[in-house]
Design an enzyme around this catalytic site. Structure first.
Site, mmCIF file in Angstrom:
data_model
loop_
_atom_site.group_PDB
_atom_site.id
_atom_site.type_symbol
_atom_site.label_atom_id
_atom_site.label_comp_id
_atom_site.label_asym_id
_atom_site.label_seq_id
_atom_site.Cartn_x
_atom_site.Cartn_y
_atom_site.Cartn_z
ATOM 1 N N GLU A 81 0.915 -1.253 0.107
ATOM 2 C CA GLU A 81 -0.045 0.153 0.103
ATOM 3 C C GLU A 81 0.918 1.266 -0.052
ATOM 4 O OE1 GLU A 81 -2.605 -0.222 3.369
ATOM 5 O OE2 GLU A 81 -3.715 -2.269 2.399
ATOM 6 N N ASN A 112 1.882 -5.314 -3.110
ATOM 7 C CA ASN A 112 0.714 -5.480 -2.951
ATOM 8 C C ASN A 112 -0.132 -4.096 -2.637
ATOM 9 O OD1 ASN A 112 -1.295 -7.640 -2.242
ATOM 10 N ND2 ASN A 112 -1.435 -6.923 -0.072
ATOM 11 N N HIS A 117 -10.719 -5.812 -2.688
ATOM 12 C CA HIS A 117 -11.744 -5.369 -1.705
ATOM 13 C C HIS A 117 -12.737 -4.602 -2.330
ATOM 14 C CE1 HIS A 117 -9.357 -6.932 1.543
ATOM 15 N NE2 HIS A 117 -8.426 -6.140 1.334
ATOM 16 N N GLU A 139 -6.853 -10.448 -1.308
ATOM 17 C CA GLU A 139 -7.450 -10.079 -0.330
ATOM 18 C C GLU A 139 -8.978 -10.108 -0.660
ATOM 19 O OE1 GLU A 139 -5.777 -6.876 1.957
ATOM 20 O OE2 GLU A 139 -3.799 -7.660 1.779
ATOM 21 N N ASP A 142 -12.700 -9.741 -1.060
ATOM 22 C CA ASP A 142 -13.999 -9.672 -0.682
ATOM 23 C C ASP A 142 -14.691 -8.701 -1.395
ATOM 24 O OD1 ASP A 142 -12.866 -7.497 0.494
ATOM 25 O OD2 ASP A 142 -12.740 -8.324 2.243
HETATM 26 O O1 G3I Z 1 -5.989 -7.954 18.732
HETATM 27 C C1 G3I Z 1 -6.639 -6.814 19.162
HETATM 28 C C2 G3I Z 1 -7.230 -6.940 20.563
HETATM 29 O O2 G3I Z 1 -6.454 -7.380 21.390
HETATM 30 C C3 G3I Z 1 -8.128 -5.650 20.835
HETATM 31 O O3 G3I Z 1 -8.993 -5.891 21.966
HETATM 32 C C4 G3I Z 1 -8.985 -5.132 19.679
HETATM 33 C C5 G3I Z 1 -9.587 -3.725 19.980
HETATM 34 O O4 G3I Z 1 -9.808 -3.066 18.753
HETATM 35 O O5 G3I Z 1 -8.087 -4.899 18.489
HETATM 36 C C6 G3I Z 1 -7.477 -6.148 17.925
HETATM 37 O O6 G3I Z 1 -6.588 -5.783 17.121
HETATM 38 C C7 G3I Z 1 -7.209 -5.458 15.756
HETATM 39 C C8 G3I Z 1 -6.836 -6.541 14.853
HETATM 40 O O7 G3I Z 1 -7.402 -6.127 13.557
HETATM 41 C C9 G3I Z 1 -7.189 -7.960 15.038
HETATM 42 O O8 G3I Z 1 -8.657 -8.161 15.559
HETATM 43 C C10 G3I Z 1 -7.037 -4.031 15.322
HETATM 44 O O9 G3I Z 1 -7.415 -3.153 16.460
HETATM 45 C C11 G3I Z 1 -7.386 -4.007 14.214
HETATM 46 O O10 G3I Z 1 -7.023 -2.752 13.528
HETATM 47 C C12 G3I Z 1 -6.989 -5.015 13.165
HETATM 48 O O11 G3I Z 1 -7.744 -4.840 11.774
HETATM 49 C C13 G3I Z 1 -6.817 -5.528 10.733
HETATM 50 C C14 G3I Z 1 -6.309 -4.390 9.847
HETATM 51 O O12 G3I Z 1 -5.822 -4.928 8.687
HETATM 52 C C15 G3I Z 1 -5.587 -3.343 10.516
HETATM 53 O O13 G3I Z 1 -4.897 -2.766 9.408
HETATM 54 C C16 G3I Z 1 -7.917 -6.508 10.092
HETATM 55 O O14 G3I Z 1 -8.066 -7.477 10.944
HETATM 56 C C17 G3I Z 1 -7.297 -6.905 8.709
HETATM 57 O O15 G3I Z 1 -8.354 -7.717 8.160
HETATM 58 C C18 G3I Z 1 -7.132 -5.915 7.815
HETATM 59 O O16 G3I Z 1 -6.206 -6.163 6.806
HETATM 60 C C19 G3I Z 1 -5.865 -5.365 5.884
HETATM 61 C C20 G3I Z 1 -4.611 -5.925 5.127
HETATM 62 O O17 G3I Z 1 -3.574 -6.126 6.227
HETATM 63 C C21 G3I Z 1 -4.087 -4.985 4.027
HETATM 64 N N1 G3I Z 1 -4.958 -4.704 3.158
HETATM 65 C C22 G3I Z 1 -6.441 -4.244 3.718
HETATM 66 C C23 G3I Z 1 -6.811 -5.261 4.746
HETATM 67 C C24 G3I Z 1 -8.123 -4.741 5.172
HETATM 68 O O18 G3I Z 1 -8.166 -3.414 5.906
#
Ligand code: G3I
Length: 302
Positions: A127, A169, A206, A235, A237
């Site tokens: 990105e 990516n 996405h 990725e 969806d």
């Molecule tokens: O693990 C913590 C947890 O302990 C806490 O209680 C909770 C409260 O917010 O947060 C949890 O972490 C979160 C994590 O996902 C696991 O669920 C983060 O806040 C959250 O920001 C994180 O989001 C991820 C996101 O990337 C972050 O940028 C998404 O799961 C994940 O699907 C997403 O994936 C990205 C790719 O890496 C890159 N391309 C876009 C894609 C979608 O955004």
């Protein structure tokens, strides 16, 4: 064939899924994931904040849970991701200049050496381009170290693990007419011309109402492949999970010989980062959605 992975394997491709380590104890989730897919991407566990929470202290506990589950279940692994403006640990967010540049290099070396010889594809850089019509790089602490940070990342990665395919990516780069797509194209073309080691381009895919699927995605995949890189849908969806749109994406990949495979960004709708979009192939109860059948039929030749 009766599963997505086996159906994709008929043409030498994979059909993959993003896995979250803390969901593997959910038997419905783990059963579907083990049965249907033959490639795995860690949804968050191989990112910078997870693998190097303190400077110089690597932690592969969660990453290895995903990696080991994948290997024990016969799946290949896509590594995601080594250099990114997001999900940086606090210590990295506070760095700049040559110290940040060195930290990026050290991070790539630390993670890639842990998995040396074990990862099919690495998303080396994620990105790096800005949204909108500028065609510019995204402003970030990494970009402010100098715009050569991307090629430095790829050269570092090649030396760290020569067996991995090295990918760039990004998202909103599927529509061939978009400025962001063209900017990424010019970068890859320049890298190939100058011998910067890049093997593949990942199209996150996405798709939603603001960034819908367009049938010129196939042109995009073909144009990048013609530069001499592999391409992958990394990725996927789709808001609403239209069966015909899912089938179109799969058919676009199947139409391009250098398209390695397709990865969906989660198992059930409830596992999605955008669960309100119900964008995936399985209902929350684990049953197959119409989009699943459309994808399977496409992989089996329509
Ligand atoms: O693990 C913590 C947890 O302990 C806490 O209680 C909770 C409260 O917010 O947060 C949890 O972490 C979160 C994590 O996902 C696991 O669920 C983060 O806040 C959250 O920001 C994180 O989001 C991820 C996101 O990337 C972050 O940028 C998404 O799961 C994940 O699907 C997403 O994936 C990205 C790719 O890496 C890159 N391309 C876009 C894609 C979608 O955004």
């Amino acid at each position: 064939e009766s599963t997505l992975g086996a159906a994709a394997a008929q043409s030498g491709r994979y059909f993959g899924v993003a896995i979250a380590a803390n969901r593997l104890s959910d038997s419905t989730y783990a059963t579907i994931a083990a049965r249907e897919f033959n490639s795995v991407t860690a949804e968050n566990e191989m990112k910078i904040d997870a693998t190097q929470p303190q400077r110089g202290q690597f932690n592969f506990t969660a990453a290895d849970r995903v990696y080991n589950w994948a290997v024990q279940n016969g799946k290949e692994v896509r590594g995601h991701t080594l250099a990114w403006h997001s999900q940086q640990p606090g210590w990295m967010q506070s760095l700049s200049g040559s110290a940040l540049r060195q930290a990026m290099i050290d991070h790539i070396n630390g993670v890639m050496s842990h998995y040396k010889g074990k990862i099919a594809q690495w998303d080396v850089v994620n990105e790096a381009f800005a949204d909108g019509s500028s065609g510019a790089r995204r402003d970030s602490n990494l970009e402010r170290t100098g715009s050569d940070w991307i090629e430095v990342a790829f050269r570092t990665a090649r030396a760290a693990d020569p067996s991995a395919k090295l990918c760039y990516n990004d998202y909103n780069v599927e529509n061939w007419t978009w400025a962001k797509t063209q900017a990424m194209y010019r970068m890859v073309r320049d890298f190939k011309q100058r011998g910067v080691p890049i093997d593949c381009v990942g199209f996150q895919s996405h798709f939603n109402s603001g960034s819908p699927y367009n049938s010129n995605f196939r042109t995009t995949l073909q144009e990048f492949a013609a530069l001499g890189v592999d391409v992958a849908v990394t990725e996927l969806d789709i808001q609403g999970a239209s069966p015909s749109t899912y089938a179109a994406v799969v058919n676009d990949c199947l139409a391009v010989s250098r398209c390695l495979g397709v990865t969906v960004w989660g198992v059930r709708d409830s596992d999605s980062w955008r669960s309100e979009h119900t964008p995936l192939l399985f209902y929350n109860n684990g049953s197959k959605k119409p989009a699943y059948t459309a994808v399977l039929d496409a992989l089996n030749g329509g």
